[in-house]
Design an enzyme around this catalytic site. Structure first.
Site, PDB file in Angstrom:
ATOM      1  N   ARG A  18      36.447  46.735  90.087  1.00 18.87           N
ATOM      2  CA  ARG A  18      37.734  47.410  90.321  1.00 18.87           C
ATOM      3  C   ARG A  18      37.858  47.920  91.745  1.00 18.87           C
ATOM      4  NH1 ARG A  18      38.217  52.041  86.601  1.00 18.87           N
ATOM      5  NH2 ARG A  18      35.983  52.045  86.884  1.00 18.87           N
ATOM      6  N   ASN A  36      39.468  48.505  83.576  1.00 18.26           N
ATOM      7  CA  ASN A  36      38.516  47.985  82.606  1.00 18.26           C
ATOM      8  C   ASN A  36      39.172  48.001  81.233  1.00 18.26           C
ATOM      9  OD1 ASN A  36      36.440  47.675  84.458  1.00 18.26           O
ATOM     10  ND2 ASN A  36      35.493  49.636  83.978  1.00 18.26           N
TER      11      ASN A  36
END
Length: 88
Positions: A18, A36
């Site tokens: 990320r 996520n």
């Protein structure tokens, strides 16, 4: 202007995917978000210049150094006029 929805499979959580996606999107000038998912995948929305979005999609197939991407589901979506790129 184009927009894509991605779901990235493999070892993609706990490997700075990320944060790396946020950095790469910023470098490319792509707006959107990344998060996520409970099933171990990473979900991402990217929108902006066609070439920049496609570059981020290509990047997602590799991810950061520690990631092991086994597949990426990519679908088109309508641009929403997002600004910035954030981790959710």
């Amino acid at each position: 202007m184009s927009a894509r929805h991605l779901v990235v499979h493999g070892t993609v959580q706990g490997v700075f995917f990320r944060a790396s996606a946020e950095q790469e999107a910023g470098r490319l000038g792509v707006a959107g978000w990344v998060r996520n998912r409970a099933d171990g995948t990473v979900e991402m929305v990217a929108e902006g210049d066609d070439d920049a979005v496609e570059a981020l999609v290509r990047w997602a197939h590799e991810g950061p150094r520690r990631a092991e991407v086994t597949g990426v589901d990519v679908s088109d979506r309508e641009p929403e006029g997002l600004s910035g790129f954030v981790q959710r």
